[in-house]
Design an enzyme around this catalytic site. Structure first.
Site, PDB file in Angstrom:
ATOM      1  N   GLY A 113       0.800  -1.206   0.000  1.00  0.00           N
ATOM      2  CA  GLY A 113       0.000   0.000   0.000  1.00  0.00           C
ATOM      3  C   GLY A 113       0.839   1.265   0.000  1.00  0.00           C
ATOM      4  CB  CYS A 114       0.280   4.469   1.763  1.00  0.00           C
ATOM      5  SG  CYS A 114      -1.407   4.772   1.179  1.00  0.00           S
ATOM      6  CB  ALA A 115       4.382   1.255   3.620  1.00  0.00           C
TER       7      ALA A 115
END
Length: 252
Positions: free
Chosen positions: A34-36
């Protein structure tokens, strides 16, 4: 495509053929972070260049958060998600030697225990249904000390760096991180600008924020900085580096 979409063969195979890259190009597909994933990709590129001096790594982030839009879902969580997330494609090159940019010196990962269901997808007949726990915006309070310790282990102060490239998960994420790192919120100006113009563009945020740093007034040589991506898990991917004006030839 770390959080929006699945593809087989991976996007990397299509890029190699479409862009005419060498057939012995090594593929490192990163999915479900995801956003990581933007921070994770930078870190894996750094590791690869350290292990294979002279190599170059192309990072490509393709996020299509609109694929998760469910027109029949009108609950508060869905409405907030639809208004927050955006679509984006971004890319960056990490070089083993030479160039101007951020010389990466150290990287690390951290996962907040027992938060794996705070950011997730439910896959149903109509596709992806984004699920966001209301506790997610408060995660900077436990993560800020992790960032502080990470920098301290490198003999740096996380609250006194020259530039910050951090994930723009939402307004509270940035405000809380500023609060708990004891820095002025303006140090996250590149992340704020990305959030304001495009929304939360998942793994592409750190690459877009880095672009803004490159296009701003050039940092002083050896200026110190932090790169941090936050995503499902709850996971933090962190890196520290110095600005290289091209006078040195280091991994960066």
């Amino acid at each position: 495509m770390s959080c929006t979409g699945f593809l087989m063969p991976s996007l990397t195979a299509w890029l190699i053929n479409t862009m005419g890259l060498r057939p012995d190009t090594r593929q490192i597909p990163i999915a479900q972070l995801g956003c990581a994933a933007g921070g994770a990709a930078v870190n894996r590129a750094h590791d690869f260049c350290v292990a294979h001096p002279g190599s170059n790594v192309l990072i490509v982030s393709a996020e299509f958060c609109s694929l998760c839009y469910q027109p029949d879902m009108d609950d508060i969580g869905s409405l907030l998600s639809d208004g927050l997330f955006g679509d984006a494609v971004a890319a960056a090159v990490v070089r083993g030697n030479g160039g101007t940019g951020i010389d990466l010196e150290r990287n690390a990962s951290y996962l907040i225990p027992h938060t794996e269901d705070w950011i997730s997808y439910a896959v149903r007949e109509t596709g992806f249904h984004f699920q966001l726990d209301r506790r997610v915006p408060g995660t900077m309070e436990p993560l800020a000390p992790v960032l502080r310790e990470f920098a301290k282990d490198h003999s740096w102060d996380a609250g006194s760096l020259d530039f910050y490239i951090v994930h723009a998960g939402g307004p509270r994420i940035l405000d809380d991180l500023a609060k708990f790192l004891e820095v002025d919120r303006s140090v996250f100006r590149h992340s704020w600008a990305t959030l304001s113009e495009y929304g939360n563009i998942a793994s592409a945020v750190v690459l877009e924020a880095a672009r803004r740093l490159f296009e701003e007034d050039t940092p002083a040589p050896d200026a110190t900085g932090l790169i941090a991506g936050f995503g499902p898990g709850i996971t933090a991917e962190m890196a520290l580096g110095r600005w290289n004006d091209g006078a040195r030839a280091d991994v960066g």
